[in-house]
Motif scaffolding. Sequence first.
Motif, PDB file in Angstrom:
ATOM      1  N   ILE A  37       0.877  -1.114  -0.062  1.00 37.96           N
ATOM      2  CA  ILE A  37      -0.049   0.026   0.065  1.00 37.96           C
ATOM      3  C   ILE A  37       0.877   1.388   0.050  1.00 37.96           C
ATOM      4  O   ILE A  37       1.803   1.314   0.828  1.00 37.96           O
ATOM      5  CB  ILE A  37      -0.996   0.100   1.261  1.00 37.96           C
ATOM      6  CG1 ILE A  37      -1.599  -1.375   1.342  1.00 37.96           C
ATOM      7  CG2 ILE A  37      -1.708   1.181   1.274  1.00 37.96           C
ATOM      8  CD1 ILE A  37      -2.258  -1.480   2.619  1.00 37.96           C
ATOM      9  N   GLU A  41      -0.972   6.730   1.079  1.00 38.03           N
ATOM     10  CA  GLU A  41      -2.325   6.241   0.934  1.00 38.03           C
ATOM     11  C   GLU A  41      -2.670   5.598   2.238  1.00 38.03           C
ATOM     12  O   GLU A  41      -3.812   5.640   2.872  1.00 38.03           O
ATOM     13  CB  GLU A  41      -2.570   5.062  -0.172  1.00 38.03           C
ATOM     14  CG  GLU A  41      -2.577   5.881  -1.373  1.00 38.03           C
ATOM     15  CD  GLU A  41      -2.901   4.870  -2.609  1.00 38.03           C
ATOM     16  OE1 GLU A  41      -3.317   3.790  -2.375  1.00 38.03           O
ATOM     17  OE2 GLU A  41      -2.519   5.159  -3.708  1.00 38.03           O
ATOM     18  N   LEU A  42      -1.570   4.901   2.870  1.00 39.81           N
ATOM     19  CA  LEU A  42      -1.999   4.293   4.030  1.00 39.81           C
ATOM     20  C   LEU A  42      -2.093   5.103   5.288  1.00 39.81           C
ATOM     21  O   LEU A  42      -3.121   4.925   5.984  1.00 39.81           O
ATOM     22  CB  LEU A  42      -0.687   3.360   4.639  1.00 39.81           C
ATOM     23  CG  LEU A  42      -0.493   2.692   5.873  1.00 39.81           C
ATOM     24  CD1 LEU A  42      -1.428   1.454   5.652  1.00 39.81           C
ATOM     25  CD2 LEU A  42       0.643   2.010   6.170  1.00 39.81           C
ATOM     26  N   THR A  45      -6.470   9.439   6.403  1.00 40.39           N
ATOM     27  CA  THR A  45      -7.479   8.788   7.282  1.00 40.39           C
ATOM     28  C   THR A  45      -9.042   9.272   7.089  1.00 40.39           C
ATOM     29  O   THR A  45      -9.680   8.898   7.533  1.00 40.39           O
ATOM     30  CB  THR A  45      -7.235   8.830   8.652  1.00 40.39           C
ATOM     31  OG1 THR A  45      -6.941  10.142   8.992  1.00 40.39           O
ATOM     32  CG2 THR A  45      -5.799   7.855   9.104  1.00 40.39           C
ATOM     33  N   HIS A 114       0.935   7.719  11.920  1.00 39.97           N
ATOM     34  CA  HIS A 114      -0.047   6.850  11.517  1.00 39.97           C
ATOM     35  C   HIS A 114      -1.142   6.843  12.771  1.00 39.97           C
ATOM     36  O   HIS A 114      -0.690   6.433  13.765  1.00 39.97           O
ATOM     37  CB  HIS A 114       0.188   5.377  11.698  1.00 39.97           C
ATOM     38  CG  HIS A 114       1.549   5.171  10.611  1.00 39.97           C
ATOM     39  ND1 HIS A 114       1.353   4.701   9.225  1.00 39.97           N
ATOM     40  CD2 HIS A 114       2.793   5.659  10.736  1.00 39.97           C
ATOM     41  CE1 HIS A 114       2.530   4.514   8.506  1.00 39.97           C
ATOM     42  NE2 HIS A 114       3.170   5.036   9.436  1.00 39.97           N
ATOM     43  N   ALA A 117      -6.653   3.991  12.219  1.00 39.07           N
ATOM     44  CA  ALA A 117      -7.196   3.557  10.777  1.00 39.07           C
ATOM     45  C   ALA A 117      -6.009   3.306  10.113  1.00 39.07           C
ATOM     46  O   ALA A 117      -6.299   2.074   9.476  1.00 39.07           O
ATOM     47  CB  ALA A 117      -7.995   4.789  10.285  1.00 39.07           C
ATOM     48  N   ALA A 118      -4.927   4.000  10.234  1.00 37.94           N
ATOM     49  CA  ALA A 118      -3.795   3.656   9.232  1.00 37.94           C
ATOM     50  C   ALA A 118      -3.122   2.248   9.666  1.00 37.94           C
ATOM     51  O   ALA A 118      -2.855   1.332   8.903  1.00 37.94           O
ATOM     52  CB  ALA A 118      -2.669   4.739   9.289  1.00 37.94           C
ATOM     53  N   ASP A 120      -4.905  -0.198  11.426  1.00 34.37           N
ATOM     54  CA  ASP A 120      -5.466  -1.183  10.967  1.00 34.37           C
ATOM     55  C   ASP A 120      -5.689  -1.545   9.541  1.00 34.37           C
ATOM     56  O   ASP A 120      -5.505  -2.768   8.988  1.00 34.37           O
ATOM     57  CB  ASP A 120      -7.022  -0.824  11.431  1.00 34.37           C
ATOM     58  CG  ASP A 120      -7.359  -0.820  12.764  1.00 34.37           C
ATOM     59  OD1 ASP A 120      -6.767  -1.464  13.758  1.00 34.37           O
ATOM     60  OD2 ASP A 120      -8.209  -0.338  13.218  1.00 34.37           O
ATOM     61  N   ARG A 121      -5.262  -0.435   8.589  1.00 37.52           N
ATOM     62  CA  ARG A 121      -5.167  -1.041   7.306  1.00 37.52           C
ATOM     63  C   ARG A 121      -4.017  -1.727   6.713  1.00 37.52           C
ATOM     64  O   ARG A 121      -3.873  -2.581   6.055  1.00 37.52           O
ATOM     65  CB  ARG A 121      -5.190   0.399   6.422  1.00 37.52           C
ATOM     66  CG  ARG A 121      -6.395   1.082   5.710  1.00 37.52           C
ATOM     67  CD  ARG A 121      -6.159   1.953   4.703  1.00 37.52           C
ATOM     68  NE  ARG A 121      -5.681   3.010   5.450  1.00 37.52           N
ATOM     69  CZ  ARG A 121      -6.278   4.268   5.991  1.00 37.52           C
ATOM     70  NH1 ARG A 121      -7.610   3.714   6.268  1.00 37.52           N
ATOM     71  NH2 ARG A 121      -5.650   5.032   6.528  1.00 37.52           N
ATOM     72  N   ALA A 124      -4.511  -5.269   8.101  1.00 38.85           N
ATOM     73  CA  ALA A 124      -5.517  -6.107   7.391  1.00 38.85           C
ATOM     74  C   ALA A 124      -4.924  -6.788   5.929  1.00 38.85           C
ATOM     75  O   ALA A 124      -5.316  -7.583   5.587  1.00 38.85           O
ATOM     76  CB  ALA A 124      -6.540  -5.125   6.772  1.00 38.85           C
ATOM     77  N   LYS A 125      -3.723  -6.137   5.633  1.00 38.15           N
ATOM     78  CA  LYS A 125      -2.788  -6.709   4.580  1.00 38.15           C
ATOM     79  C   LYS A 125      -2.444  -7.979   4.817  1.00 38.15           C
ATOM     80  O   LYS A 125      -2.110  -8.498   6.045  1.00 38.15           O
ATOM     81  CB  LYS A 125      -1.695  -5.531   4.191  1.00 38.15           C
ATOM     82  CG  LYS A 125      -1.042  -6.275   3.251  1.00 38.15           C
ATOM     83  CD  LYS A 125       0.131  -5.057   2.803  1.00 38.15           C
ATOM     84  CE  LYS A 125       0.766  -5.602   1.665  1.00 38.15           C
ATOM     85  NZ  LYS A 125       2.133  -6.278   1.928  1.00 38.15           N
ATOM     86  N   TRP A 150       2.243  -4.078  14.535  1.00 31.24           N
ATOM     87  CA  TRP A 150       2.308  -2.929  13.545  1.00 31.24           C
ATOM     88  C   TRP A 150       3.463  -2.371  13.508  1.00 31.24           C
ATOM     89  O   TRP A 150       4.067  -2.132  12.434  1.00 31.24           O
ATOM     90  CB  TRP A 150       1.339  -1.976  14.122  1.00 31.24           C
ATOM     91  CG  TRP A 150       1.197  -0.806  13.006  1.00 31.24           C
ATOM     92  CD1 TRP A 150       0.835  -0.673  11.773  1.00 31.24           C
ATOM     93  CD2 TRP A 150       2.184   0.281  13.319  1.00 31.24           C
ATOM     94  NE1 TRP A 150       1.147   0.707  11.191  1.00 31.24           N
ATOM     95  CE2 TRP A 150       2.179   1.309  12.197  1.00 31.24           C
ATOM     96  CE3 TRP A 150       3.178   0.843  14.283  1.00 31.24           C
ATOM     97  CZ2 TRP A 150       2.671   2.508  11.958  1.00 31.24           C
ATOM     98  CZ3 TRP A 150       3.604   2.049  14.220  1.00 31.24           C
ATOM     99  CH2 TRP A 150       3.597   2.779  12.963  1.00 31.24           C
TER     100      TRP A 150
END
Length: 170
Positions: A37, A41-42, A45, A114, A117-118, A120-121, A124-125, A150
């Motif tokens: 990502i 973009e990561l 939020t 970060h 939300a970042a 968690d994104r 999720a990968k 993370w």
Amino acid sequence: RIQSPSIPSPAVDSTINTFYTDPIFHDLRAPLVTDQIPLVELIQTGPEPECHSLDGRNMSIFDSIILKNESITHPPHRNIPNIIHMTSKTRCVTERIKENLLTWKLPGFSIYFHDEAAVDRLLAKYFPAFPHLQVMKECSYSGAAKADIWRYLVLWEYGGIYTGKSKSRY
């Protein structure tokens, strides 16, 4: 009876097999995101959070400081890019924390802040190098464990250094 760590126990095998086949884990059957990502973009939020005062202390939004020229943050003679990663539940920070964050504003470095939300994104990968990561995330997921995972993944994926938001460079 103590079992050798190199030989998986039937209970662990059963848990892993159940995890990958049980319909309760429906999200794992969705297409897996394995591509990197883009870092810009990561950290996006969405709308600006509303920062309310905390115990009488003013709160303000801290935005990432991103250098547009990648030849500065990713010089060819360095293995570790000039990127500083920081994280917090939200981008709302006190003035004292903001001052600490700004001590890391160094020439030639980008700071990526970060929020949850970042984080968690990225979590999720799917990471092919860590095939059991999804199982681990479902089995033990305290806030501290999530943050630790993370930190390792953001450095694995993007390089750079990590520092806590309350740590001053001095």
